[in-house]
Design an enzyme around this catalytic site. Structure first.
Site, PDB file in Angstrom:
ATOM      1  N   ASP A   7       0.331   6.997  -3.919  1.00 46.35           N
ATOM      2  CA  ASP A   7      -0.419   6.521  -4.884  1.00 46.35           C
ATOM      3  C   ASP A   7      -0.860   7.482  -6.046  1.00 46.35           C
ATOM      4  O   ASP A   7      -0.590   6.870  -7.094  1.00 46.35           O
ATOM      5  CB  ASP A   7      -2.044   6.106  -4.179  1.00 46.35           C
ATOM      6  CG  ASP A   7      -2.047   4.757  -3.594  1.00 46.35           C
ATOM      7  OD1 ASP A   7      -0.993   4.187  -3.372  1.00 46.35           O
ATOM      8  OD2 ASP A   7      -3.066   4.538  -2.670  1.00 46.35           O
TER       9      ASP A   7
ATOM     10  N   HIS B  70       0.903  -1.217   0.060  1.00 46.87           N
ATOM     11  CA  HIS B  70       0.050  -0.036  -0.121  1.00 46.87           C
ATOM     12  C   HIS B  70       0.911   1.411  -0.002  1.00 46.87           C
ATOM     13  O   HIS B  70       2.206   1.138   0.280  1.00 46.87           O
ATOM     14  CB  HIS B  70      -0.883   0.090   1.175  1.00 46.87           C
ATOM     15  CG  HIS B  70      -2.153  -0.738   0.880  1.00 46.87           C
ATOM     16  ND1 HIS B  70      -3.144  -0.358   0.090  1.00 46.87           N
ATOM     17  CD2 HIS B  70      -2.741  -1.696   1.891  1.00 46.87           C
ATOM     18  CE1 HIS B  70      -4.129  -1.223   0.137  1.00 46.87           C
ATOM     19  NE2 HIS B  70      -3.742  -2.229   1.194  1.00 46.87           N
TER      20      HIS B  70
END
Length: 396
Positions: free
Chosen positions: A164, A134
């Site tokens: 991200d 992540h």
């Protein structure tokens, strides 16, 4: 409704997005905002993202078809789309697209001019390439997370914006558009490997240069731009709000201290040994008024001071309202497309696409009749949840 007819500099560019979660969908949204005809290939059972598709803004300006890539017809229908596309975006773990029959070799065989964009966290190779991950882990190993936070506390997590979306989505967009230019010039497509670790590391280029030059200490809260400087930081106000101060240049600092009424006996900003005393003096002044009161004091000045607003407050800020930085569509307040173009402006043309809502429409517009055959739902056991996607097929 033909989304392809929408405005924007990418009008006429066709994009196939293999549904995933996080940075891949956001990258495809950016392309759609800029006018590309983005067709999202959704799976039966959904992506596992715990949000009602009606509110998933990252799917605005797109069209959706429903295909089961594990069915005999699914991969063939995707490749039919690929044959007519300029760009493909996928966010599977390395090797998954290949196993499904829609990997780069299969896709480029059907369309040699295709730009095949791959969005992953760790990249297509390396010791961690096949492991789950992540944003927090990606920015951790690049040194980026370690830069953020107070000197006397743990690193502070900047949501998932730095890894991200900045290091991942935006680098994928840059990559596929550069490769598209190359493909249109030479007739040759290619694979774009957009790894979040690579993009996030690239974002720290200036800081690495400062470290090499001796102008940045490799620790938190000790530098000009990381909260170590008393005139570049955040201060609490009397009502528990916060003001952001960025008065770096001397002339801006002079205006800042005058409006703050700091007093002539305040420590000199050039005396690094007294930065702690200067910080305390500035903090004490900010505690004497509310956030709104200080906002009024510094408004329209060159002191480089701004109120720290919440997500719900931000659209109402006078400057952002005047510029139309936020917009409302289908009852959802959301950021407007960016950046802006004088001749080919982007726009929010359609609300978030419901999975499978445009299958027949895309089959007609893209001339891919096999889409209707490939849209048959697979067994319920093939639907994925968030935990499953993080373990396997759709993890970045």
């Amino acid at each position: 409704m033909d989304v392809q007819a929408g405005p924007g500099p990418l009008a006429g560019v066709r994009v196939v997005e293999l549904a995933g979660i996080g940075p891949g969908p956001f990258a495809a949204m950016v392309l759609a905002d800029l006018g590309a005809d983005v067709v999202r290939v959704d799976r039966p059972g959904g992506s596992g993202l715990a949000i009602n598709p009606t509110y998933d803004i990252t799917n605005r300006n797109k069209r959706s078809v429903l295909l089961d890539l594990k069915s005999p017809q699914g991969p063939a229908a995707v490749l039919d789309l690929v044959e007519r596309a300029d760009i493909l975006v996928e966010g599977y773990r390395p090797g998954v697209a290949e196993r499904l029959g829609v990997g780069p070799e299969q896709a480029l065989a059907r369309n040699p001019r295709l730009v095949y964009g791959r969005m992953t966290g760790w990249g297509q190779e390396g010791p961690l390439a096949h492991t789950a991950g992540h944003d927090i882990g990606y920015i951790a190993i690049t040194g980026t997370l370690g830069m953020i936070g107070p000197a006397d506390g743990p690193p502070v997590i900047p949501a998932n914006l730095v890894g991200d979306y900045a290091g991942g989505s935006l680098y994928l967009v840059i990559g596929v558009l550069a490769a598209l230019q190359h493909a249109r010039t030479t007739g040759t497509g290619q694979v774009v490997d957009a790894a979040i670790v690579d993009g996030t590391a690239h974002l720290t280029s200036m800081i690495h240069g400062m470290v090499a030059a001796g102008g940045w200490q490799d620790r938190r809260g000790a530098n000009l731009l990381d909260g170590g400087c008393p005139f570049y930081g955040v201060y609490e106000t009397a009502d528990g709000g916060y003001m952001a101060v960025g008065a770096l240049e001397k002339r801006f600092y002079a205006e800042f201290t005058a409006l703050l009424e700091l007093g002539e006996d305040a420590p000199d900003r050039g005396d690094l040994a007294r930065w702690g005393d200067l910080r305390a003096a500035v903090a004490a002044r900010f505690k004497t008024r509310t956030r709104d009161e200080w906002t009024a004091v510094f408004e329209q000045s060159d002191a480089c001071v701004a109120p720290v607003l919440s997500l719900r407050e931000a659209p109402g800020h006078p400057h952002l309202a005047a510029r139309g930085t936020f917009t409302e569509d289908a009852g959802i307040v959301q950021p407007a497309p960016a950046p802006r173009f004088s001749a080919t402006p982007g726009a929010v043309r359609t609300p978030p696409a419901q999975p499978g809502a445009h299958t027949a429409e895309v089959a007609r517009d893209w001339q891919v009749p096999a889409l209707d055959q490939g849209a048959e739902p697979g067994p319920a056991s093939e639907a994925t949840d968030v935990s499953a996607s993080l373990r396997g097929d759709t993890s970045v």
